[in-house]
Scaffold this active site. Structure first.
Site, PDB file in Angstrom:
ATOM      1  N   SER A 261       0.830  -1.200   0.000  1.00  0.00           N
ATOM      2  CA  SER A 261       0.000   0.000   0.000  1.00  0.00           C
ATOM      3  C   SER A 261       0.873   1.262   0.000  1.00  0.00           C
ATOM      4  O   SER A 261       1.742   1.398  -0.852  1.00  0.00           O
ATOM      5  CB  SER A 261      -0.962  -0.052   1.194  1.00  0.00           C
ATOM      6  OG  SER A 261      -2.004   0.871   1.043  1.00  0.00           O
ATOM      7  N   LYS A 265       4.502   2.246  -2.184  1.00  0.00           N
ATOM      8  CA  LYS A 265       4.989   3.469  -2.832  1.00  0.00           C
ATOM      9  C   LYS A 265       6.381   3.795  -2.286  1.00  0.00           C
ATOM     10  O   LYS A 265       7.297   4.168  -3.034  1.00  0.00           O
ATOM     11  CB  LYS A 265       4.040   4.633  -2.550  1.00  0.00           C
ATOM     12  CG  LYS A 265       2.554   4.379  -2.776  1.00  0.00           C
ATOM     13  CD  LYS A 265       1.702   5.589  -2.392  1.00  0.00           C
ATOM     14  CE  LYS A 265       0.271   5.247  -2.040  1.00  0.00           C
ATOM     15  NZ  LYS A 265      -0.502   4.618  -3.080  1.00  0.00           N
ATOM     16  N   TRP A 352      -9.432   0.310  -6.258  1.00  0.00           N
ATOM     17  CA  TRP A 352      -8.938   1.621  -5.824  1.00  0.00           C
ATOM     18  C   TRP A 352      -7.470   1.794  -6.202  1.00  0.00           C
ATOM     19  O   TRP A 352      -7.017   2.891  -6.517  1.00  0.00           O
ATOM     20  CB  TRP A 352      -9.136   1.743  -4.314  1.00  0.00           C
ATOM     21  CG  TRP A 352      -8.836   3.069  -3.698  1.00  0.00           C
ATOM     22  CD1 TRP A 352      -7.860   3.351  -2.782  1.00  0.00           C
ATOM     23  CD2 TRP A 352      -9.523   4.312  -3.918  1.00  0.00           C
ATOM     24  NE1 TRP A 352      -7.899   4.676  -2.418  1.00  0.00           N
ATOM     25  CE2 TRP A 352      -8.918   5.284  -3.101  1.00  0.00           C
ATOM     26  CE3 TRP A 352     -10.597   4.681  -4.728  1.00  0.00           C
ATOM     27  CZ2 TRP A 352      -9.335   6.613  -3.076  1.00  0.00           C
ATOM     28  CZ3 TRP A 352     -11.021   6.003  -4.703  1.00  0.00           C
ATOM     29  CH2 TRP A 352     -10.391   6.948  -3.885  1.00  0.00           C
ATOM     30  N   HIS A 402      -7.431  -5.823  -0.803  1.00  0.00           N
ATOM     31  CA  HIS A 402      -6.212  -5.099  -0.458  1.00  0.00           C
ATOM     32  C   HIS A 402      -5.592  -5.707   0.796  1.00  0.00           C
ATOM     33  O   HIS A 402      -6.088  -5.504   1.902  1.00  0.00           O
ATOM     34  CB  HIS A 402      -6.577  -3.626  -0.235  1.00  0.00           C
ATOM     35  CG  HIS A 402      -5.422  -2.693  -0.139  1.00  0.00           C
ATOM     36  ND1 HIS A 402      -4.626  -2.377  -1.213  1.00  0.00           N
ATOM     37  CD2 HIS A 402      -4.915  -1.979   0.912  1.00  0.00           C
ATOM     38  CE1 HIS A 402      -3.703  -1.503  -0.838  1.00  0.00           C
ATOM     39  NE2 HIS A 402      -3.852  -1.265   0.449  1.00  0.00           N
TER      40      HIS A 402
END
Length: 422
Positions: A261, A265, A352, A402
């Site tokens: 998540s 990044k 998403w 997720h």
């Protein structure tokens, strides 16, 4: 009573703003977009060799990400010391030994303390290792009662017994389903983890964490081009690698750095900045991670900058509702890791995070890998669910939501075996 009514009115306003904001989850509604070619120099000339990429194009692209997205990390800021807090060969894992280390940054009477938890296979002299942050404290990654409870600030979570922004014994092991520690040890790898809030608490407040160590006199927050929280977390991963290089039971030349998540990044940015990481894994990193911003699918630049204004530098906010004017996109972030192997993973229900956009981030980074004679992602169409691709750029999409699952870890270990053990 007036105060309550005011708060209620503000909540209604915020709810209406988000209710009016529409997010695209329909592939047929993705409008055409043009991606910058990572192999075309500013003047239009084509990059044809790895040497030209490294000398001319890579520094230019890295600078764009620094100035316009993540913010510039201050130079010379380093952990000043470390110590062993605890170690033992007695753990809940049949072939694992445990070590807990505290890294300290001390400067002008201010301390930053980062605790790292390690499990290493007993039967491997110098183990390759997976390194990554956790979301809920080191004690949350398993039910080992000897793991110290993290004492840094955290979000309240009453269902997990977390109140007054402090972890408690009740939160021990709440993240254990995301950390397949026994599987990792059985495969001959070690695992090291830190609570990301030790480095920088995940809130829009730059008065704590590592940021104040870089301030000039009178400064209270980063300037528009200075580092946000993701860059700070990336800095912490490099400090951890410095520490691991001193560990006699760790092969620091074979450290796989991974994140999920927002920390996915972080993993990509840390991998771009620090070439010592042998392999990078970004799990469901979405907008600002592996997913292409210009697709406008799922989470958008505006939404991420509104919900989490501290993650990126303030300059990135210029691209709210303005993705088409971005001078870069996320495929170029992945390309900055070349020629080192990178693995991108998605979940089928995690729209998403834009699973197809995550795949395409790797696909459009592939030409840079080809400069080095390495195979990236060869088809513009993502593979079927549960059919991983494991070239120098790897990818899988699995069923579900997720999260990080045992299936994900199985693929991460297979990918590391291919690139770090052969």
């Amino acid at each position: 009573m007036k105060k309550i009514l005011l708060i209620f009115s503000l909540l209604i306003i915020v709810f209406n703003i988000y209710a009016q904001e529409e997010f695209n989850y329909d592939e047929s509604k993705v409008t055409s977009f043009t991606l910058p070619d990572p192999l075309v120099l500013h003047g239009g000339r084509k990059v044809k060799t790895a040497k030209s990429w490294e000398k001319k194009q890579r520094p230019r692209i890295l600078k764009m990400f620094e100035e316009q997205m993540f913010g510039k990390t201050p130079e010379g800021l380093k952990i000043t010391g470390s110590r062993t807090l605890e170690e033992s060969a007695v753990t809940p894992f049949k072939n694992g030994k445990r070590k807990q280390i505290e890294m300290v940054l001390n400067q002008n009477g201010r301390d930053l303390r980062i605790q790292m938890l390690m499990y290493l296979p007993i039967n491997v002299a110098k183990a390759p290792l997976f390194l990554g942050y956790n979301f809920n404290g080191n004690h949350a990654v398993c039910k080992d009662v000897d793991v110290l409870i993290t004492d840094s600030w955290c979000e309240n979570n009453p269902s997990a017994g977390i109140g007054n922004h402090q972890f408690t014994e009740q939160s021990r092991g709440i993240e254990s389903q995301r950390w397949s520690i026994q599987m990792i040890l059985d495969a001959g790898y070690g695992v090291a983890t830190m609570y990301y809030g030790d480095v920088d608490p995940d809130r829009n407040d730059f008065s704590d964490g590592v940021h104040p160590f870089s301030y000039r006199e009178g400064q209270i927050k980063p300037t528009p081009g200075q580092w946000g929280s993701i860059a700070a977390w990336a800095w912490g991963l490099s400090q951890a690698l410095d520490c691991l290089e001193k560990e006699p039971s760790v092969d620091a030349s074979r450290v796989t750095m991974l994140g999920h998540s927002r920390l996915g990044k972080t993993a990509l940015w840390a991998g771009a900045l620090d070439p010592r990481f042998a392999l990078v894994i970004s799990n469901e990193s979405g907008c600002g991670g592996a997913a292409l911003s210009k697709r406008n699918f799922g989470e958008t630049v505006k939404r991420i900058n509104t919900s989490f204004p501290h993650w990126f530098c303030d300059n990135f906010k210029a691209y709210n509702d303005n993705e088409q004017n971005l001078p870069f996109d996320q495929h170029e972030l992945i390309a900055l890791i070349a020629p080192r192997p990178v693995y991108i993973s998605s979940a089928q229900e995690d729209l998403w995070a834009d699973p197809k956009g995550e795949y395409l981030g790797g696909y459009y980074a592939s030409p840079v890998y080809q400069l080095y004679g390495k195979k990236g992602l060869e088809s513009e169409e993502p593979p079927p669910v549960s059919h991983p691709v494991m070239n120098q750029i790897g990818y899988h999409i699995r069923p579900g939501k997720h999260n990080v699952t045992n299936y994900d870890w199985e693929q991460f270990i297979k990918f590391a075996d291919i690139h770090l053990k052969n």
